[in-house]
Design an enzyme around this catalytic site. Sequence first.
Site, PDB file in Angstrom:
ATOM      1  N   GLN A 141       0.830  -1.210   0.000  1.00  0.00           N
ATOM      2  CA  GLN A 141       0.000   0.000   0.000  1.00  0.00           C
ATOM      3  C   GLN A 141       0.863   1.258   0.000  1.00  0.00           C
ATOM      4  O   GLN A 141       1.609   1.488   0.951  1.00  0.00           O
ATOM      5  CB  GLN A 141      -0.870  -0.006   1.257  1.00  0.00           C
ATOM      6  CG  GLN A 141      -1.758   1.184   1.426  1.00  0.00           C
ATOM      7  CD  GLN A 141      -2.529   1.123   2.738  1.00  0.00           C
ATOM      8  OE1 GLN A 141      -1.981   0.729   3.757  1.00  0.00           O
ATOM      9  NE2 GLN A 141      -3.788   1.479   2.713  1.00  0.00           N
ATOM     10  N   GLY A 142       0.759   2.055  -1.041  1.00  0.00           N
ATOM     11  CA  GLY A 142       1.533   3.294  -1.130  1.00  0.00           C
ATOM     12  C   GLY A 142       0.665   4.498  -0.850  1.00  0.00           C
ATOM     13  O   GLY A 142       0.333   5.248  -1.778  1.00  0.00           O
ATOM     14  N   SER A 144       1.013   6.446   2.588  1.00  0.00           N
ATOM     15  CA  SER A 144       1.755   7.402   3.426  1.00  0.00           C
ATOM     16  C   SER A 144       3.008   7.903   2.732  1.00  0.00           C
ATOM     17  O   SER A 144       3.636   7.180   1.950  1.00  0.00           O
ATOM     18  CB  SER A 144       2.152   6.743   4.746  1.00  0.00           C
ATOM     19  OG  SER A 144       1.028   6.212   5.371  1.00  0.00           O
ATOM     20  N   SER A 176       4.205  -1.556   4.448  1.00  0.00           N
ATOM     21  CA  SER A 176       4.286  -2.910   5.027  1.00  0.00           C
ATOM     22  C   SER A 176       4.440  -3.935   3.919  1.00  0.00           C
ATOM     23  O   SER A 176       3.793  -3.828   2.870  1.00  0.00           O
ATOM     24  CB  SER A 176       3.019  -3.235   5.811  1.00  0.00           C
ATOM     25  OG  SER A 176       2.832  -2.288   6.820  1.00  0.00           O
ATOM     26  N   GLU A 259     -10.043  -1.679   5.060  1.00  0.00           N
ATOM     27  CA  GLU A 259      -8.869  -1.862   5.911  1.00  0.00           C
ATOM     28  C   GLU A 259      -9.256  -1.790   7.386  1.00  0.00           C
ATOM     29  O   GLU A 259      -8.786  -2.555   8.215  1.00  0.00           O
ATOM     30  CB  GLU A 259      -7.835  -0.773   5.595  1.00  0.00           C
ATOM     31  CG  GLU A 259      -6.533  -0.933   6.381  1.00  0.00           C
ATOM     32  CD  GLU A 259      -5.436   0.001   5.875  1.00  0.00           C
ATOM     33  OE1 GLU A 259      -5.748   1.034   5.275  1.00  0.00           O
ATOM     34  OE2 GLU A 259      -4.265  -0.321   6.107  1.00  0.00           O
ATOM     35  N   GLU A 386      -6.516   8.743  17.174  1.00  0.00           N
ATOM     36  CA  GLU A 386      -7.106  10.097  17.191  1.00  0.00           C
ATOM     37  C   GLU A 386      -7.980  10.300  15.943  1.00  0.00           C
ATOM     38  O   GLU A 386      -9.074  10.865  16.023  1.00  0.00           O
ATOM     39  CB  GLU A 386      -6.004  11.172  17.226  1.00  0.00           C
ATOM     40  CG  GLU A 386      -5.240  11.254  18.541  1.00  0.00           C
ATOM     41  CD  GLU A 386      -4.241  10.123  18.724  1.00  0.00           C
ATOM     42  OE1 GLU A 386      -3.807   9.535  17.714  1.00  0.00           O
ATOM     43  OE2 GLU A 386      -3.906   9.803  19.878  1.00  0.00           O
TER      44      GLU A 386
HETATM   45  C1  LIG Z   1       3.320  -0.838  11.535  1.00  0.00           C
HETATM   46  C2  LIG Z   1       2.870   0.183  10.539  1.00  0.00           C
HETATM   47  C3  LIG Z   1       2.575  -0.224   9.251  1.00  0.00           C
HETATM   48  C4  LIG Z   1       2.195   0.715   8.289  1.00  0.00           C
HETATM   49  N1  LIG Z   1       1.957   0.283   7.004  1.00  0.00           N
HETATM   50  C5  LIG Z   1       1.649   1.187   6.061  1.00  0.00           C
HETATM   51  C6  LIG Z   1       1.474   0.778   4.709  1.00  0.00           C
HETATM   52  O1  LIG Z   1       1.611  -0.399   4.368  1.00  0.00           O
HETATM   53  N2  LIG Z   1       1.221   1.711   3.773  1.00  0.00           N
HETATM   54  C7  LIG Z   1       1.066   3.031   4.092  1.00  0.00           C
HETATM   55  O2  LIG Z   1       0.769   3.818   3.196  1.00  0.00           O
HETATM   56  N3  LIG Z   1       1.217   3.460   5.367  1.00  0.00           N
HETATM   57  C8  LIG Z   1       1.520   2.575   6.351  1.00  0.00           C
HETATM   58  N4  LIG Z   1       1.702   2.996   7.646  1.00  0.00           N
HETATM   59  C9  LIG Z   1       1.654   4.421   7.945  1.00  0.00           C
HETATM   60  C10 LIG Z   1       0.424   4.874   8.699  1.00  0.00           C
HETATM   61  O3  LIG Z   1      -0.709   4.839   7.877  1.00  0.00           O
HETATM   62  C11 LIG Z   1       0.721   6.279   9.233  1.00  0.00           C
HETATM   63  O4  LIG Z   1       1.773   6.173  10.167  1.00  0.00           O
HETATM   64  C12 LIG Z   1      -0.488   6.875   9.886  1.00  0.00           C
HETATM   65  O5  LIG Z   1      -1.470   7.182   8.939  1.00  0.00           O
HETATM   66  C13 LIG Z   1      -0.144   8.169  10.674  1.00  0.00           C
HETATM   67  O6  LIG Z   1       0.557   9.056   9.875  1.00  0.00           O
HETATM   68  P1  LIG Z   1       1.937   9.696  10.359  1.00  0.00           P
HETATM   69  O7  LIG Z   1       2.812   8.601  10.852  1.00  0.00           O
HETATM   70  O8  LIG Z   1       2.433  10.573   9.291  1.00  0.00           O
HETATM   71  O9  LIG Z   1       1.538  10.577  11.628  1.00  0.00           O
HETATM   72  P2  LIG Z   1       0.886  12.024  11.605  1.00  0.00           P
HETATM   73  O10 LIG Z   1      -0.253  12.070  10.669  1.00  0.00           O
HETATM   74  O11 LIG Z   1       1.953  13.041  11.449  1.00  0.00           O
HETATM   75  O12 LIG Z   1       0.303  12.103  13.076  1.00  0.00           O
HETATM   76  C14 LIG Z   1       1.110  12.454  14.215  1.00  0.00           C
HETATM   77  C15 LIG Z   1       0.197  12.542  15.427  1.00  0.00           C
HETATM   78  O13 LIG Z   1      -0.800  13.590  15.233  1.00  0.00           O
HETATM   79  C16 LIG Z   1      -2.102  13.084  15.395  1.00  0.00           C
HETATM   80  N5  LIG Z   1      -3.021  13.701  14.428  1.00  0.00           N
HETATM   81  C17 LIG Z   1      -2.787  13.905  13.106  1.00  0.00           C
HETATM   82  N6  LIG Z   1      -3.872  14.468  12.518  1.00  0.00           N
HETATM   83  C18 LIG Z   1      -4.825  14.605  13.496  1.00  0.00           C
HETATM   84  C19 LIG Z   1      -6.171  15.108  13.530  1.00  0.00           C
HETATM   85  N7  LIG Z   1      -6.761  15.564  12.429  1.00  0.00           N
HETATM   86  N8  LIG Z   1      -6.838  15.052  14.710  1.00  0.00           N
HETATM   87  C20 LIG Z   1      -6.246  14.579  15.839  1.00  0.00           C
HETATM   88  N9  LIG Z   1      -4.964  14.103  15.870  1.00  0.00           N
HETATM   89  C21 LIG Z   1      -4.272  14.099  14.723  1.00  0.00           C
HETATM   90  C22 LIG Z   1      -1.980  11.588  15.095  1.00  0.00           C
HETATM   91  O14 LIG Z   1      -3.008  10.834  15.722  1.00  0.00           O
HETATM   92  C23 LIG Z   1      -0.604  11.251  15.673  1.00  0.00           C
HETATM   93  O15 LIG Z   1      -0.703  11.041  17.067  1.00  0.00           O
HETATM   94  C24 LIG Z   1       2.061   2.085   8.641  1.00  0.00           C
HETATM   95  C25 LIG Z   1       2.356   2.500   9.945  1.00  0.00           C
HETATM   96  C26 LIG Z   1       2.756   1.563  10.885  1.00  0.00           C
HETATM   97  C27 LIG Z   1       3.063   2.028  12.290  1.00  0.00           C
END
Ligand SMILES: Cc1cc2nc3c(=O)[nH]c(=O)nc-3n(C[C@H](O)[C@H](O)[C@H](O)COP(=O)(O)OP(=O)(O)OC[C@H]3O[C@@H](n4cnc5c(N)ncnc54)[C@H](O)[C@@H]3O)c2cc1C
Length: 428
Positions: A141-142, A144, A176, A259, A386
């Site tokens: 999945q692309g 993030s 992932s 998902e 969140e």
């Molecule tokens: C084990 C694992 C597997 C993953 N696999 C994939 C994958 O296969 N493909 C893929 O595309 N992504 C994948 N991800 C990424 C995942 O989807 C993102 O980490 C997730 O969407 C959060 O984005 P971020 O890490 O950029 O955090 P951010 O979006 O920067 O968030 C940082 C913090 O701010 C809070 N926050 C952000 N916006 C809001 C809001 N509007 N209201 C309240 N709080 C908020 C969040 O809850 C978090 O605590 C994976 C992540 C993990 C940990």
Amino acid sequence: MDLDLGPEIEQFRAQTRDWVAANVPEGLAGLTDWTITATTGGYQSAALARAAGHPAYREWEARLAEARLICPQWPAEFGGQGMDGVRLAVLNEEFHRAGLPRVRRGMGESLVGPSIIVHGSAEQQAHFLPRIISGEDVYCQGFSEPNQGSDLAGVQTRAVVDGDEVVITGNKVWTSGAARATMMFALCRSDPDAPKHAGLSYILFPFTDPAVTYRPIRQLSGAADFCEDFIDGVRVPLFNVIGGLGNGWKVAMTTLGHERGGAATTAHLGFEREFWELVRTARERGKDADPLVRQQLAWAYTGVQVMKYSGLRSLAQAALGGQPGPEASVAKLMWSEYHKRLGEIAISIVGTAGLIRPDGPGYPTTQWQNVFLASRSGTIYSGTSEIQRGIIGERALGLPKEPRQPKEPRQPKEPRQPKEPQAADARG
Ligand SMILES: Cc1cc2nc3c(=O)[nH]c(=O)nc-3n(C[C@H](O)[C@H](O)[C@H](O)COP(=O)(O)OP(=O)(O)OC[C@H]3O[C@@H](n4cnc5c(N)ncnc54)[C@H](O)[C@@H]3O)c2cc1C
């Protein structure tokens, strides 16, 4: 407690049990523990992957394919059986009871396939779906990117149309299973001038293309199951855009609904088994009479039961033909927060021994260390807790929207210039 699902479902259960007994290859059940909850990035993933290379597994896979028991929930015209949610849950239960794998096609089965079924053209369905069932295409999945996670509609990876092709350039992260994938489904910005949500396209491309490179990222649990990816001008035909150019947000929402809600009806099976393992650990350590531990275990058991019954509620909704809605967020929030807390309880039961990792090559962890560490990621991927709470509040409970950041005070107007095409408000 077993629920009475009616005579038709009981007949289906009996038929499934007979089919399994008649078709299971010898030795398959003993290859590994197929029923464990494979936490993302957990140590179990490697054991499962090893066992899946065994000839008995291959034979099982072939028999399931012949009986249309791979992606059985897909409609018959797309290679499945159109199996409804209740029968699918029974099938899962029966395989689980026999200690056998269900042979799933990962994100292809649970995320990409359903999105192509809803939004793809007949030609796209005929091309992409059989390749998922056969296992030829393995998807990652692309979504993030380094600067875009929760705010998915802000993705910056570019998709530029060139004749009847589209050229993709950008940087994805936290992917992932990237190392096992042969295909990526990606959300890309195909129109930088359109409003944020409208300028996106959902594109499938070969992840094995020489223009793709990736580097593994090591996780807290020691596993390196996900990667950062660099996409440097991958060319694919426009045929690979699902739902049409500029319609990527709609397709991505179908993917995310599946998902978040997809495992809701069966997640409790793995958690229930894990719960009883924790009870065994508590007994072995003489903690089962400790009132605090008993209270924690009672909390965990209650959590598993709540997941089970809310899963059945989702099933009932699916049986009426509903698509996953905000209740998918309730299920996702529930299992991920439950599992994180269970990891904490498990480590407190193990006590100070939980601080010491076992010897061995790589970065080995014990079962409970792994649950403690890897379960923390569950509250982040597929939308953080969140984000799920925001969806539940606004879309399920109808609460007022969160206040947005106030807009910057307007600057005094400059003298008018001749009109250029305007980039609309990116917040969409
Ligand atoms: C084990 C694992 C597997 C993953 N696999 C994939 C994958 O296969 N493909 C893929 O595309 N992504 C994948 N991800 C990424 C995942 O989807 C993102 O980490 C997730 O969407 C959060 O984005 P971020 O890490 O950029 O955090 P951010 O979006 O920067 O968030 C940082 C913090 O701010 C809070 N926050 C952000 N916006 C809001 C809001 N509007 N209201 C309240 N709080 C908020 C969040 O809850 C978090 O605590 C994976 C992540 C993990 C940990």
